[in-house]
Design a protein around this motif. Sequence first.
Motif, PDB file in Angstrom:
ATOM      1  N   UNK A   1       0.933  -1.359  -0.007  1.00  0.00           N
ATOM      2  CA  UNK A   1      -0.179  -0.030  -0.020  1.00  0.00           C
ATOM      3  C   UNK A   1       0.747   1.201  -0.002  1.00  0.00           C
ATOM      4  N   UNK A   2       1.820   1.133   0.814  1.00  0.00           N
ATOM      5  CA  UNK A   2       2.720   2.527   0.830  1.00  0.00           C
ATOM      6  C   UNK A   2       3.392   2.543  -0.506  1.00  0.00           C
ATOM      7  N   UNK A   3       4.169   1.234  -1.073  1.00  0.00           N
ATOM      8  CA  UNK A   3       4.737   1.685  -2.392  1.00  0.00           C
ATOM      9  C   UNK A   3       3.721   2.135  -3.439  1.00  0.00           C
ATOM     10  N   UNK A   4       2.386   1.864  -3.350  1.00  0.00           N
ATOM     11  CA  UNK A   4       1.419   2.271  -4.198  1.00  0.00           C
ATOM     12  C   UNK A   4       1.457   3.887  -4.384  1.00  0.00           C
ATOM     13  N   UNK A   5       1.249   4.054  -3.154  1.00  0.00           N
ATOM     14  CA  UNK A   5       1.071   5.548  -2.894  1.00  0.00           C
ATOM     15  C   UNK A   5       2.153   6.316  -3.290  1.00  0.00           C
ATOM     16  N   UNK A   6       3.568   5.873  -3.066  1.00  0.00           N
ATOM     17  CA  UNK A   6       4.570   6.598  -3.517  1.00  0.00           C
ATOM     18  C   UNK A   6       4.594   6.638  -4.924  1.00  0.00           C
TER      19      UNK A   6
ATOM     20  N   UNK B   1       2.179   6.472  -7.110  1.00  0.00           N
ATOM     21  CA  UNK B   1       1.185   7.360  -7.499  1.00  0.00           C
ATOM     22  C   UNK B   1       1.852   8.748  -7.336  1.00  0.00           C
ATOM     23  N   UNK B   2       2.306   9.305  -6.394  1.00  0.00           N
ATOM     24  CA  UNK B   2       2.940  10.427  -6.109  1.00  0.00           C
ATOM     25  C   UNK B   2       4.042  10.812  -7.188  1.00  0.00           C
ATOM     26  N   UNK B   3       4.859   9.893  -7.201  1.00  0.00           N
ATOM     27  CA  UNK B   3       6.058   9.898  -8.381  1.00  0.00           C
ATOM     28  C   UNK B   3       5.643  10.183  -9.814  1.00  0.00           C
ATOM     29  N   UNK B   4       4.359   9.662 -10.030  1.00  0.00           N
ATOM     30  CA  UNK B   4       3.936   9.432 -11.334  1.00  0.00           C
ATOM     31  C   UNK B   4       3.725  10.936 -11.843  1.00  0.00           C
ATOM     32  N   UNK B   5       3.264  11.779 -11.227  1.00  0.00           N
ATOM     33  CA  UNK B   5       3.019  12.995 -11.631  1.00  0.00           C
ATOM     34  C   UNK B   5       4.054  14.234 -11.598  1.00  0.00           C
ATOM     35  N   UNK B   6       5.494  13.533 -11.251  1.00  0.00           N
ATOM     36  CA  UNK B   6       6.574  14.246 -11.278  1.00  0.00           C
ATOM     37  C   UNK B   6       7.763  14.011 -12.402  1.00  0.00           C
ATOM     38  N   UNK B   7       7.536  12.745 -13.184  1.00  0.00           N
ATOM     39  CA  UNK B   7       8.550  12.457 -13.918  1.00  0.00           C
ATOM     40  C   UNK B   7       8.034  12.449 -15.447  1.00  0.00           C
TER      41      UNK B   7
ATOM     42  N   UNK C   1      -5.889   2.329  -5.875  1.00  0.00           N
ATOM     43  CA  UNK C   1      -5.090   3.482  -5.646  1.00  0.00           C
ATOM     44  C   UNK C   1      -5.472   4.596  -6.403  1.00  0.00           C
ATOM     45  N   UNK C   2      -5.179   4.305  -7.804  1.00  0.00           N
ATOM     46  CA  UNK C   2      -5.638   5.341  -8.571  1.00  0.00           C
ATOM     47  C   UNK C   2      -7.034   5.930  -8.683  1.00  0.00           C
ATOM     48  N   UNK C   3      -7.938   5.136  -8.450  1.00  0.00           N
ATOM     49  CA  UNK C   3      -9.300   5.403  -8.512  1.00  0.00           C
ATOM     50  C   UNK C   3      -9.567   6.482  -7.061  1.00  0.00           C
ATOM     51  N   UNK C   4      -9.265   5.847  -6.120  1.00  0.00           N
ATOM     52  CA  UNK C   4      -9.383   6.579  -4.937  1.00  0.00           C
ATOM     53  C   UNK C   4      -8.857   8.157  -4.962  1.00  0.00           C
TER      54      UNK C   4
END
Length: 373
Positions: free
Chosen positions: A215-220, A222-228, A243-246
């Motif tokens: 769960x922590x890695x998924x949220x990490x 997701x956060x990274x995906x908007x920065x690269x 996670x993406x839907x939530x």
Amino acid sequence: MALRPRDKPSLTAVDFSQAPFIAFWEITRACQLSCRHCRARAQRQRNPLELSTEEGIGIIDQITAMGCPLLVITGGDPMMHPDLPHFIEHALAKGLRVSLAPSATPLVTRQTLQTAKDAGLARISVSVDGSTAAPHDAFRGTRGSFRRSMEIINDALAVGLSFQVNTTVSHYNRDDLDSLAGLVKGFGVTMWDLFFLVPTGRGRAEDMLSPQEHEEAFNWAYDLSGKVPFDIKTTAAQHYRRIMLQRSSGGPKARPGFVPADGMERAPKGVNDGNGVVFISHVGDVCPSGFLPVSGGNVRQQPLAEVYRGSKLFRELRDTSRLKGKCGRCEFNRICGGSRARAYAMTGDYLEAEPCCVYQPRAPAPVGAQPQP
């Protein structure tokens, strides 16, 4: 002559009940590496029972006839098969988008990459499992593997061949992901594919992340995906779609606005083992994926389409109403469904609940349903 990506069939028209979106063909299990997680338990020598050249050409023709647009040629190490150039040439001539997943060995040279690019190969993948040599080489079981991966990446950049980095996320590199992300940012990759370890082959359950760490890695991610400036994809992590839907209203998709120039686009909806994915082994067994080693048939006895469309195994995997435990009553099961490979590896039942998901469904069990653990 290979078709250009824009001349090829649309990727949005694939009906997963009739054809996979992506086919993986393991042309050999021979490999000179000894990776800690290898699902194939690859060996040094080729198996004399591998599909013949003629059978291999037939596989490519059947994949094309089904309407499957993407083919990944894998292994073992596909570079150890003498017919690899012939298979690539034939697949490209048939209009398939082709990607190659070689091992990081001296068999991959700048010249072979240039030749592959000139022939029309869409993409290669390069495995990088640590930000430095020590963790990567330990995981891959071969000293110098990290250096070889870096050389292959530099050669791919030099010849202008599209490539993605594959990383197996496990207990061994969980604390190295930030540093790995920094390394990958400097590569100029098209995609970073994060494979969340499934304990099959040489992979062990104790090597996986815990459910909470997933769960922590998924949220990490997701956060990274908007920065690269590249796409981040997950493999064997179907619950990342939740996670993406939530966390967004857009649903599971590539980074907004990202259209890969190599034509290897993402599936229009989430795939799962046997649902949009098919795997053909080196001896012709047809499996839902490389990480779910259960065969629905063999291409030496049945056509590929017949196995994918009609076998009990594949039909059950595409029917989310058959899922057990909390996956069966989860409101996200049609877009997620959990990793069927991980469920099988951990419980022996490919319809059981995803073992590494922390989410507790809001939906009650159907009236009359038997309690599930």
